[in-house]
Design an enzyme around this catalytic site. Structure first.
Site, PDB file in Angstrom:
ATOM      1  N   GLU A  93       0.883  -1.265  -0.014  1.00 48.86           N
ATOM      2  CA  GLU A  93      -0.108   0.196  -0.044  1.00 48.86           C
ATOM      3  C   GLU A  93       1.040   1.320   0.018  1.00 48.86           C
ATOM      4  O   GLU A  93       2.056   1.303   0.549  1.00 48.86           O
ATOM      5  CB  GLU A  93      -0.955   0.028   1.193  1.00 48.86           C
ATOM      6  N   GLY A 160       6.700  -2.495   5.710  1.00 48.65           N
ATOM      7  CA  GLY A 160       7.792  -3.094   5.685  1.00 48.65           C
ATOM      8  C   GLY A 160       9.060  -2.094   6.407  1.00 48.65           C
ATOM      9  O   GLY A 160       8.854  -1.193   6.704  1.00 48.65           O
ATOM     10  N   SER A 192      12.476   5.578   6.811  1.00 41.34           N
ATOM     11  CA  SER A 192      12.320   5.383   8.335  1.00 41.34           C
ATOM     12  C   SER A 192      12.554   3.912   8.673  1.00 41.34           C
ATOM     13  O   SER A 192      12.114   3.131   8.092  1.00 41.34           O
ATOM     14  CB  SER A 192      10.947   5.833   8.417  1.00 41.34           C
ATOM     15  N   CYS A 334      -0.101   5.959   9.996  1.00 37.61           N
ATOM     16  CA  CYS A 334       0.702   5.094  10.780  1.00 37.61           C
ATOM     17  C   CYS A 334       0.410   3.962  11.411  1.00 37.61           C
ATOM     18  O   CYS A 334      -0.302   4.083  12.315  1.00 37.61           O
ATOM     19  CB  CYS A 334       1.594   6.264  11.314  1.00 37.61           C
TER      20      CYS A 334
END
Ligand code: SF4
Length: 344
Positions: A93, A160, A192, A334
């Site tokens: 996604e 991921g 990140s 998130c």
């Protein structure tokens, strides 16, 4: 054996192949232009590229069909989630975030995730497979189409752990920023990580200009071990040591992400613990209110307590931002990406 996708190679790598075939390396520029500026989906459409070269490239490389894309749009804030299904059935996604003046794309580096963070819907999925550079680039291209204009920033904060697929992520960064590719500045790309120490150190030593975000999650070692199994591999002390190494070598600051859970890590004492951990690191702290995901037994941090936490950090001289989450109604915030309608 299946041929590799031509979009999994940097321009330098393809130029090397052409030279080894007795061709001029410079011919690769035109090919790159077709692949990334014109979105060519076959070698036949590359007008002006010598027929012999096209035949040779087609014998060596494939061009995978475009992934199927489903789309959801938030009724609250226009945030758009794109669900990609690649030809082998793997899913990932991306999220397009419409801010006041800027548009960002949050993209995935893996289908699923092996890290197993207990608060994250992707972690609950388990690991399916790494995404290849062309699959990462397909997300970028689709997000840009959705934005309707140039993107302002790209965040590797989707599904991921990018540093567990670093070879492919790095190649996608090189192709994104190539002036014959998408020509997207590295300085507007943020990767990140949940704290893969050896790759933080490798990034510090590289010439890449991308920005680094590290998800500390919390500042207490024992609590962190309950929130992410990665804590068993790398301690907070090692992660902060690597962050310092990165800021010393690159002269850039690092973004440190702290996830605020109600009653778990949101007290003034917790803020002081975070302060003690990060006080010597040139950083900006992002406070992210936990977003409910995958039935995990946590409660989102409350705004007032988050503000109090932020004030303690700011008064001590640490730039601290409380991030406003977007797309919560379509499970696009998130930690909510779960590659399927069940997430929504
Ligand atoms: S928070 Fe990030 S690293 Fe942890 S499981 Fe989710 S996607 Fe993976």
């Amino acid at each position: 054996m299946t041929q590799p996708d031509i979009r999994d190679f940097t321009r330098q790598e393809l130029a090397g192949t052409l030279i080894s075939l007795g061709e001029k390396g410079s011919r690769v520029d035109k090919v790159f232009n077709f692949l990334y500026r014109k979105g060519a989906e076959s070698f036949d459409v590359m007008a002006g590229v010598q027929e012999g070269l096209k035949t040779r490239l087609a014998a060596l490389y494939s061009l995978a069909p475009a992934p199927a894309i489903e789309k959801r749009v938030s009724a609250i804030d226009k945030t758009t989630k794109l669900l990609f299904t690649f030809p082998d059935g793997a899913k990932a996604e991306s999220v397009v975030l419409f801010n006041k003046k800027t548009i960002s794309a949050c993209i995935s580096s893996q289908s699923g995730c092996a890290c197993g963070c207990t608060f994250c819907a992707t972690g609950g999925l388990g690991f399916k497979r790494d995404l290849r550079p062309h699959e990462i680039l397909a997300q970028f291209a689709a997000c840009r189409r959705e934005a309707g204009r140039t993107l302002d920033s790209v965040l590797f904060m989707g599904m991921g752990e990018p540093f567990l697929n670093w070879a492919n992520v790095k190649k996608s960064v090189l192709i994104l920023s190539d002036n014959k590719g998408y020509n997207f500045p590295q300085t507007r790309i943020t990767v990140s990580t949940v704290g893969v120490v050896p790759v933080i150190r490798e990034l510090a030593e590289s010439r890449l200009e991308i920005r680094l975000a590290i998800s500390l999650i919390t500042a207490d070692e024992k609590q962190r071990a309950e929130l992410t199994p990665m804590a068993k591999r790398y301690s907070l002390r090692e992660i902060i040591g690597a962050a310092r190494y990165y800021t010393d070598r690159t002269k850039k600051m690092v973004f440190l992400e702290y996830i605020v859970f109600d009653g778990l890590n949101d007290s003034p004492q917790d803020a002081r613990k975070l302060l003690a951990l990060v006080k010597d690191v040139p950083c900006k702290v992002n406070l992210i209110m936990y977003n409910p995901a995958g039935g995990a037994a946590f409660t989102p941090g409350r705004f007032e307590k988050g503000k109090e936490f932020q004030n303690i950090m700011v008064e001590a001289g640490i730039r601290t931002h409380m991030r406003r989450e977007k797309g919560t109604d379509i499970a696009a915030a998130c930690g909510q990406l779960a590659a399927g309608p069940e997430a929504s």
